[in-house]
Scaffold this motif. Structure first.
Motif, PDB file in Angstrom:
ATOM      1  N   GLN A   1     -19.036   8.191 -13.689  1.00 35.47           N
ATOM      2  CA  GLN A   1     -19.085   7.480 -12.414  1.00 35.47           C
ATOM      3  C   GLN A   1     -18.863   8.425 -11.232  1.00 35.47           C
ATOM      4  N   LYS A   2     -17.899   9.333 -11.365  1.00 35.74           N
ATOM      5  CA  LYS A   2     -17.657  10.306 -10.289  1.00 35.74           C
ATOM      6  C   LYS A   2     -18.851  11.243 -10.142  1.00 35.74           C
TER       7      LYS A   2
ATOM      8  N   GLU B   1     -16.193   9.530 -19.390  1.00 34.56           N
ATOM      9  CA  GLU B   1     -15.149   9.107 -18.448  1.00 34.56           C
ATOM     10  C   GLU B   1     -15.344   9.705 -17.048  1.00 34.56           C
ATOM     11  N   ASP B   2     -16.136  10.761 -16.922  1.00 36.83           N
ATOM     12  CA  ASP B   2     -16.391  11.396 -15.624  1.00 36.83           C
ATOM     13  C   ASP B   2     -17.739  10.987 -15.027  1.00 36.83           C
TER      14      ASP B   2
ATOM     15  N   GLU C   1     -25.444  10.802  -6.027  1.00 30.82           N
ATOM     16  CA  GLU C   1     -26.036   9.872  -5.064  1.00 30.82           C
ATOM     17  C   GLU C   1     -25.779  10.309  -3.622  1.00 30.82           C
TER      18      GLU C   1
ATOM     19  N   LEU D   1     -21.993  10.540 -10.840  1.00 32.47           N
ATOM     20  CA  LEU D   1     -23.082   9.783 -10.212  1.00 32.47           C
ATOM     21  C   LEU D   1     -22.833   9.569  -8.724  1.00 32.47           C
ATOM     22  N   GLN D   2     -21.575   9.353  -8.319  1.00 36.75           N
ATOM     23  CA  GLN D   2     -21.264   9.210  -6.891  1.00 36.75           C
ATOM     24  C   GLN D   2     -21.618  10.487  -6.137  1.00 36.75           C
TER      25      GLN D   2
END
Length: 129
Positions: A59-60, A56-57, A66, A62-63
């Protein structure tokens, strides 16, 4: 499911470090990414560090990863540009000093001395009379 709840594993081997990317599932069914760095310490033992990022964490995570990666790439481009500018400036200073030295040299005609022909041979002249 593999040993210790591993669903997927991949490894990256560098000179003195290895990175493992393990997708695991814990006892409650939560899926997470475990990143392990294993570093060789003088051939005797391994220094090992790990982090876990839950699904659940991800995406944050990976942001953030990146944005850090884009900063590093931008910084490297700026560094290369500055290095190229320094190199050009150094060449310009060298060229200007060389031109200045050439302009300060006197030719034999300017100094009033007779012109000496250079043949590459050594000629010794005695000063005795």
């Amino acid at each position: 499911m593999g040993a210790r709840g591993e669903l997927f594993t991949t490894q990256i081997v560098l000179e003195n470090r290895s990175y493992f990317f393990n997708v695991k599932e814990n006892r409650t069914g939560d899926v997470f990414l475990q990143i392990v760095e294993s570093k060789n310490k003088n051939g005797e033992a391994f220094d090992r560090h790990q982090i876990a990022v839950f699904a659940e964490d991800m995406q944050k995570y990976l942001q953030g990863f990146e944005s850090a990666l884009s900063f590093i790439q931008k910084h490297e481009k700026e560094k290369q540009k500055l290095d190229a500018q320094k190199k050009q400036a150094k060449k310009a200073v060298y060229r200007s000093k060389a031109k200045e030295a050439d302009s300060l040299k006197e030719t034999p005609a300017q100094s009033g001395a007779p012109e000496v022909k250079r043949t590459g041979r050594i000629h010794i002249v005695s000063k005795r009379k």
